[in-house]
Design an enzyme around this catalytic site. Structure first.
Site, PDB file in Angstrom:
ATOM      1  CG  ASP A   1      -1.886   1.107   1.290  1.00  0.00           C
ATOM      2  OD1 ASP A   1      -1.546   2.229   0.868  1.00  0.00           O
ATOM      3  OD2 ASP A   1      -3.007   0.888   1.776  1.00  0.00           O
TER       4      ASP A   1
ATOM      5  CG  ASP B   1      -0.053   7.245 -13.336  1.00  0.00           C
ATOM      6  OD1 ASP B   1      -1.176   7.770 -13.316  1.00  0.00           O
ATOM      7  OD2 ASP B   1       0.392   6.619 -14.314  1.00  0.00           O
TER       8      ASP B   1
END
Length: 258
Positions: free
Chosen positions: A127, A145
């Site tokens: 994560d 992104d």
């Protein structure tokens, strides 16, 4: 048209967003990554797999006008690996670290010809919000992104996350963020970035008014007037610069208007 070598039912448009899985489509020499039929996450030419096919990816490379020889780039979001592959090929001395939360995306890395892990290239399943929280003074350039179905996950566009990005950058480091111009929270996101980076940031919008690339700097590197001259940095090969130059002109025009 879906390539028969990939599961035809890998993702269906009427599935709930929570269970959308990445799938691949081939059309001639073009290979694309999707979470839904409506949106292309990444595009690759199988004849030139390291090329940047989509304009916003070339815009994100605008950091080379300010920092052409980064020692380390940290990228959030693997997708089809367009930016990681380009940087791996053309920034020969740069270490590249890509953080991707979805193991199903990582499982497609060979399909998109993403380099194998090595001393200077690594894909990490994690994560990104947790990963960024645990690093400081870590990277010269950070790319954000990280998109899923529905856009940017909340954890990757919070004030706290941008503060973590600021801390993760080295002095004179640059953050490059891919936003959607028409997202209802777009201006709120910019304000959140500004909370950490102050006025050391600027925005470039692509020709079709879809993507907004925001550059933010830890320091005053973005104030360098020479960047608008668009000279090819000695460290950037000529064939890479040929791909980037048309987009760099857009960035240069934006800098002149600041």
């Amino acid at each position: 048209m879906s390539d028969s070598s990939f599961p035809a039912d890998a993702s269906q448009p009427d599935e709930p967003a929570a269970i959308h899985r990445p799938f691949v489509q081939n059309a001639g020499t073009r290979r694309t990554l999707h979470f839904t039929q409506k949106e292309i996450q990444s595009s690759m030419s199988v004849l030139n797999p390291d090329a940047l096919e989509i304009e916003y990816t070339r815009m994100m490379m605008g950091f080379v006008l300010f920092k052409p020889e980064p020692a380390r780039i940290l990228m959030v979001g693997l997708g089809g690996g367009s930016l990681p592959k380009f940087c791996h090929r053309y920034l020969a001395t740069t270490q590249i670290e890509v953080v991707e939360i979805d193991p199903a995306v990582i499982a497609l890395r060979d399909t998109f010809m993403v380099p194998r892990d090595s001393e200077r290239f690594q894909v990490i399943q994690a994560d990104a919000a947790d990963h960024m929280r645990d690093v400081s003074d870590h990277a010269d350039v950070i790319f954000l992104d990280g998109y899923g179905v529905g856009g940017i996950p909340d954890a990757l566009c919070s004030e706290a996350f941008y503060a973590d990005c600021y801390r993760a950058l080295r002095d004179d480091g640059i953050l490059a963020i891919n936003f959607h111009v028409n997202h209802p929270m777009h201006h709120e996101y910019l304000d959140r970035v500004r909370e950490s980076f102050g006025s050391a940031m600027f925005e470039v919008v692509d020709d079709d008014m879809t993507n907004s690339i925001v550059f933010a700097c830890k320091g005053d590197l973005l104030n360098n007037p020479a960047a608008a001259e668009l000279k090819r940095p000695a460290s950037i090969p000529k064939d890479a610069w040929r791909q980037l130059m048309p987009t760099m002109r857009v960035i240069g025009a934006t800098l002149e208007l600041k």
